[in-house]
Scaffold this active site. Structure first.
Site, PDB file in Angstrom:
ATOM      1  N   TYR A 150      31.929  41.403  52.209  1.00 20.20           N
ATOM      2  CA  TYR A 150      32.556  40.551  51.486  1.00 20.20           C
ATOM      3  C   TYR A 150      33.693  41.197  50.519  1.00 20.20           C
ATOM      4  O   TYR A 150      33.666  42.437  50.206  1.00 20.20           O
ATOM      5  CB  TYR A 150      31.618  40.089  50.421  1.00 20.20           C
ATOM      6  N   ASP A 245      37.474  48.941  51.184  1.00 19.38           N
ATOM      7  CA  ASP A 245      37.244  48.209  49.952  1.00 19.38           C
ATOM      8  C   ASP A 245      36.121  48.967  49.093  1.00 19.38           C
ATOM      9  O   ASP A 245      34.826  48.625  49.510  1.00 19.38           O
ATOM     10  CB  ASP A 245      36.655  46.832  50.344  1.00 19.38           C
ATOM     11  N   LYS A 273      35.127  46.370  39.378  1.00 22.81           N
ATOM     12  CA  LYS A 273      33.638  46.799  38.701  1.00 22.81           C
ATOM     13  C   LYS A 273      33.733  47.999  37.785  1.00 22.81           C
ATOM     14  O   LYS A 273      34.382  47.821  36.554  1.00 22.81           O
ATOM     15  CB  LYS A 273      32.798  46.968  39.744  1.00 22.81           C
TER      16      LYS A 273
HETATM   17  P1  KE4 Z   1      35.488  39.992  42.102  1.00 21.44           P
HETATM   18  O1  KE4 Z   1      36.543  39.211  42.678  1.00 21.44           O
HETATM   19  O2  KE4 Z   1      33.964  39.473  42.117  1.00 21.44           O
HETATM   20  O3  KE4 Z   1      35.694  41.029  40.880  1.00 21.44           O
HETATM   21  O4  KE4 Z   1      35.353  41.279  43.380  1.00 21.44           O
HETATM   22  C1  KE4 Z   1      35.286  40.686  44.696  1.00 21.44           C
HETATM   23  C2  KE4 Z   1      34.767  41.847  45.556  1.00 21.44           C
HETATM   24  C3  KE4 Z   1      35.333  42.614  46.449  1.00 21.44           C
HETATM   25  N1  KE4 Z   1      34.999  43.559  47.376  1.00 21.44           N
HETATM   26  C4  KE4 Z   1      33.513  43.805  47.048  1.00 21.44           C
HETATM   27  C5  KE4 Z   1      33.044  44.938  48.101  1.00 21.44           C
HETATM   28  C6  KE4 Z   1      32.768  43.068  46.425  1.00 21.44           C
HETATM   29  O5  KE4 Z   1      31.529  43.570  46.180  1.00 21.44           O
HETATM   30  C7  KE4 Z   1      33.243  42.105  45.334  1.00 21.44           C
HETATM   31  C8  KE4 Z   1      32.299  41.475  44.442  1.00 21.44           C
HETATM   32  N2  KE4 Z   1      30.932  41.689  44.441  1.00 21.44           N
HETATM   33  C9  KE4 Z   1      30.048  40.524  44.272  1.00 21.44           C
HETATM   34  C10 KE4 Z   1      28.666  41.149  44.204  1.00 21.44           C
HETATM   35  N3  KE4 Z   1      28.090  41.414  45.514  1.00 21.44           N
HETATM   36  C11 KE4 Z   1      30.617  39.851  42.804  1.00 21.44           C
HETATM   37  C12 KE4 Z   1      29.237  39.117  42.372  1.00 21.44           C
HETATM   38  C13 KE4 Z   1      29.625  37.601  42.280  1.00 21.44           C
HETATM   39  O6  KE4 Z   1      30.223  37.148  43.265  1.00 21.44           O
HETATM   40  O7  KE4 Z   1      29.243  36.924  41.240  1.00 21.44           O
END
Ligand code: KE4
Length: 433
Positions: A150, A245, A273
């Site tokens: 993701y 990533d 994060k």
């Molecule tokens: P954000 O747009 O959510 O800040 O980041 C996206 C993203 C990009 N790359 C990786 C490897 C990530 O894990 C994420 C976001 N992680 C999720 C949890 N698996 C965020 C939680 C959510 O979607 O509410």
């Protein structure tokens, strides 16, 4: 000891019911709705250290840590103090400020691949921008991603994505034109042969490969020995870029992220994060000659009103300072290994088939014999048993990520007593599963 009462969720139910009339699914991010594990989502009231208190007064030991940022524990006093000082000087400038230099220098010093960095406001933004940069720098359109990984919710990544997309079992998302995803090629994680085939079929047409170097969004899936090194060679040979990533793994697996841990240096890296310490920050960075294509130094456009705002920079700076303290990562490794080994042992002792592990403060467990090498393997695990396990642990005052397709996160605030209480809870829950 965390006091666990029988879980009354009256207030959570009322607030969440109202929320569902106001916001789609009652949440501002799908995975929070507990759809895949069922039951009543917990409405938070406050957090501190390793703990959560919900609006009904229940206390939980937290292994989500707002999805990774709370690595030093929630509301760390030194972060709060730094934020209070910064707050008095303003919340956003929309102009250069020295705090951006400070955090940029810390990131550049820490992350092997980063010679220059751009801050944005989320991991999604960082991944969107890095994809555009990959294409701008190489003049190529195609990109390789891995099933179950993701990279935020930008259109071109919503192809066999993990996290909430996998949790909700969405094949992909409506509203994403085929013309956009036609350039997105996918392969199973840990399958170098599949990647070699894609490159053979698309010689000199692939801008780059983007991956979670340790997957957290299909459950916890580490790279097979040689996988990251193989991707480095394949991309180098074709003139394509390698992008890690590290939104989740950055400053989590080591101070220099997965690329330090595995000694494989990509061309570009995304972060998020932890570098915001709980405030909205994302970043992308890499080799200077690539990053200097980004406006206004170069022609590739990307912008953001709140990018680099002083509050987020302050929280990130203080968080990284805390992580530089001697023993931080040794503590995360020790505590997380104690937790996951205890959970696996408790599961096996109560007759369940499980596999899992940890790398530093990131961990995961599947109800499957394993090993789990990729998303297909993860999907074959016992998802309904995971849901019952999640609910049982919640009833015992343990807050785990509400999806099998997520990872768990340890903080520096968790104590031995918290681990022992968690393992006692697991033995109770697993014996009744
Ligand atoms: P954000 O747009 O959510 O800040 O980041 C996206 C993203 C990009 N790359 C990786 C490897 C990530 O894990 C994420 C976001 N992680 C999720 C949890 N698996 C965020 C939680 C959510 O979607 O509410």
């Amino acid at each position: 000891m965390v006091s666990t009462t029988s879980l009354t969720t009256t207030q959570s139910e009322e607030i969440f019911a109202a929320a569902q009339n106001l916001m789609p699914g009652g949440v501002n991010s799908p995975v929070r709705a507990f759809k895949s594990v069922g039951g009543q989502p917990i409405v938070f009231d406050r957090v501190k250290g390793a703990y959560i208190w919900d609006v009904d007064g229940n206390q939980f030991i937290d292994y989500v840590g707002t999805w990774g940022p709370a690595i030093c524990g929630h509301t760390h006093p030194e972060v709060i103090q730094a934020l209070s000082t910064a707050l008095a000087k303003g919340t956003s400038f929309g102009a250069p400020c020295q705090l951006e230099n400070v955090l940029a220098e810390m990131v550049i010093k820490a992350v092997p691949s980063i010679e220059m960095v751009r801050f944005v406001n989320s991991g999604t933004e960082a991944c969107m921008a890095v994809l555009r940069l990959m294409r701008a720098f190489t003049g190529r359109d195609k990109v390789v991603k891995f099933e179950g990984c993701y990279h935020g919710h930008a259109d071109m990544f919503l192809v066999k994505a993990g996290s909430g997309v996998a949790t909700l079992g969405l094949p992909d998302s409506p509203g994403v034109p085929k013309s956009v995803t036609s350039h997105t090629l996918t392969a199973p994680f840990n399958d170098l042969e599949a990647v070699k085939t894609l490159f053979a079929e698309n010689r000199h047409e692939i801008a780059g490969v983007i991956l979670e170097p340790v997957v957290g969004n299909a459950g916890f899936i580490p790279p097979a020995p040689g996988f990251l090194e193989g991707l480095r060679e394949i991309t180098q040979a074709d003139g394509a870029l390698l992008v890690f990533d590290e939104v989740m793994t950055g400053f989590r697996l080591a101070y220099g992220g997965a690329q330090e841990k595995f000694n494989v240096t990509p061309d570009l890296t995304t972060l998020g994060k932890i570098i915001g310490g709980g405030l909205p920050v994302g970043a992308y960075g890499g080799k200077r000659d690539i990053m200097e294509r980004v406006a206004p130094a170069g022609p590739m456009y990307q912008a953001g009103t709140l990018s680099g705002n002083p509050l987020a920079m302050t929280a990130g700076i203080k968080t990284l300072e805390l992580l530089q303290r001697p023993g931080a990562y040794e503590q995360l490794e020790k505590m997380t290994k104690q937790l996951i080994e205890g959970l696996l042992e408790a599961a096996k002792e109560t007759g369940h088939t499980v596999c899992g592990g940890n790398i530093s403060g990131m961990f995961g467990m599947f109800f499957a014999a394993g090993p789990v090498h990729n998303y297909e393997d993860a999907k074959k695990s016992d998802l309904s048993k995971f849901s019952r396990y999640h609910r049982g642990m919640l009833e015992q005052g343990i807050y785990l990520a509400p999806s099998q397709f997520e990872a768990g996160f340890m903080s520096l605030a968790h104590t031995e007593a918290d681990i022992e209480q968690t393992l006692a809870a697991a033995r109770t829950v697993l014996s009744d599963l």
